[in-house]
Design a protein around this motif. Structure first.
Motif, PDB file in Angstrom:
ATOM      1  N   GLU A 200       2.576   9.139  -3.901  1.00  0.00           N
ATOM      2  CA  GLU A 200       3.263   8.037  -4.660  1.00  0.00           C
ATOM      3  C   GLU A 200       4.016   8.596  -5.600  1.00  0.00           C
ATOM      4  OE1 GLU A 200       0.484   4.907  -6.006  1.00  0.00           O
ATOM      5  OE2 GLU A 200      -0.058   4.433  -3.855  1.00  0.00           O
ATOM      6  N   TYR A 239       3.978   5.291   4.153  1.00  0.00           N
ATOM      7  CA  TYR A 239       4.601   4.544   3.112  1.00  0.00           C
ATOM      8  C   TYR A 239       6.026   4.150   3.529  1.00  0.00           C
ATOM      9  CZ  TYR A 239       1.187   5.164  -0.614  1.00  0.00           C
ATOM     10  OH  TYR A 239      -0.265   5.045  -1.445  1.00  0.00           O
ATOM     11  N   ASN A 257      -0.341   0.024   3.676  1.00  0.00           N
ATOM     12  CA  ASN A 257      -0.771   0.084   2.492  1.00  0.00           C
ATOM     13  C   ASN A 257      -0.907  -1.246   1.751  1.00  0.00           C
ATOM     14  OD1 ASN A 257      -1.141   3.288   1.843  1.00  0.00           O
ATOM     15  ND2 ASN A 257       1.138   3.158   3.059  1.00  0.00           N
ATOM     16  N   ILE A 264       5.417  -0.358  -2.635  1.00  0.00           N
ATOM     17  CA  ILE A 264       5.960  -0.679  -1.356  1.00  0.00           C
ATOM     18  C   ILE A 264       7.337  -1.621  -1.567  1.00  0.00           C
ATOM     19  CG2 ILE A 264       5.852  -2.035   1.209  1.00  0.00           C
ATOM     20  CD1 ILE A 264       4.390   0.752   0.731  1.00  0.00           C
TER      21      ILE A 264
END
Length: 312
Positions: A200, A239, A257, A264
């Motif tokens: 992330e 992702y 996710n 997102i």
């Protein structure tokens, strides 16, 4: 019937149909990857036939390699053959041979004699991930039941039921290849959550914040995770995939996710679908280069900078 067993709907339907129509054969091969519920299904199938929980019935016999041994020897099968002559307390006597591919050739030949002259009440279920390791003469006398890898959502539910936290369950299911046992092993890795957080961060540096300084350091961050590079790149693609689907208006429950909707959304508003598609291609090109043993640092650095350039 089969309550509590997630997935394998085709197998459930087939076995349910066999029970309802009373078309039970004397021998089955339950084949498929490890950790997809073959043994659990065999036990549940046996319980349905016997009429009580199989584990509480003397008519349910589990055969497996002795502790510390890597094969199932002929003495185990001789015990089966001898036991088969004793009538059951219920309508059936069910023998489940776990990891049947571990049977020695001598053990398989001994089993073949029983398969050639089946009793009216004896049922043998061979559980294996490699049916080709069994003699053709055995395979030809058994009804094959194929099991498929489980989907990620089912695996995640199983992990949550085991008390594993949602974040770990999510990542573990993604890399389980459809196997609960693999997912459980992954969940024990203390770096699972750390890797997701790192991915992330990479997404933020390359796409959301366009932080070129941090982008140039991504290969440094990944040096300590060279053994997990495949995981990292696959998670990165997931992702991006979710962001593309979100931009396309796909229902959020279809996203992988789903517990990370905030990031997102940020990815989705930071790049167009075309840009995200190009990002996906860059990651796939990176996977190909690493598989061809290209220089790790250079390949990762090139990937990070190319993604940065695409979306800046």
């Amino acid at each position: 019937m089969f309550d509590g067993i997630l997935g394998q709907e085709t197998v459930k339907k087939r076995l349910n149909s066999a029970i309802k129509s009373n078309r039970i054969t004397n021998a089955y091969i339950f084949t498929g990857p490890d950790g997809v519920g073959k043994k659990l299904m065999a036990e549940s199938f046996a319980s349905s036939l016997i009429g009580i929980n199989a584990q509480n019935s003397p008519d349910y016999i589990l055969i497996e390699a002795k502790k510390g041994e890597n094969s199932i020897k002929i003495d185990k099968i001789r015990e089966l053959n001898s036991s088969m002559g004793l009538k059951p307390y219920s309508d059936y006597k069910i023998y489940v041979i776990d990891d049947a591919d571990k049977m020695t050739i001598q053990a398989q030949n001994a089993l073949l004699k029983t398969l050639e002259e089946p009793s009216s009440y004896g049922i043998i279920i061979l559980i294996t991930r490699n049916e080709q390791a069994l003699l053709q003469t055995i395979r030809s006398r058994c009804t094959e039941v194929k099991f498929s890898p489980l989907n990620n959502n089912d695996i995640k539910k199983i992990l949550l039921d085991e008390g594993i936290d949602e974040n770990t369950a999510m990542v573990s299911s993604l890399f389980s290849r459809g196997s609960v046992s693999t997912a459980l092993e992954i969940s024990k890795d203390k770096e699972v959550n750390e890797i997701r957080e790192m991915v992330e961060s990479f997404v933020s540096y390359m796409i959301i914040d366009s932080n070129k300084f941090e982008v140039t350091r991504i290969s440094e961050y990944m040096k300590n995770y060279t053994g997990e590079t495949e995981w990292i790149l696959e998670l990165l693609k997931i992702y991006i995939r979710d962001a593309i689907l979100y931009r396309e208006g796909v229902a959020t429950e279809l996203l992988i996710n789903i517990d990370r909707m905030k990031i997102i959304r940020k990815i989705a508003v930071s790049a167009t679908v075309a840009q995200l598609g190009r990002v996906m291609s860059i990651i796939e090109e990176t996977e190909t280069k690493l598989a061809a043993n290209c220089n790790f640092n250079t390949t990762i650095q090139t990937m990070a900078l190319n993604i940065y350039e695409v979306v800046k």
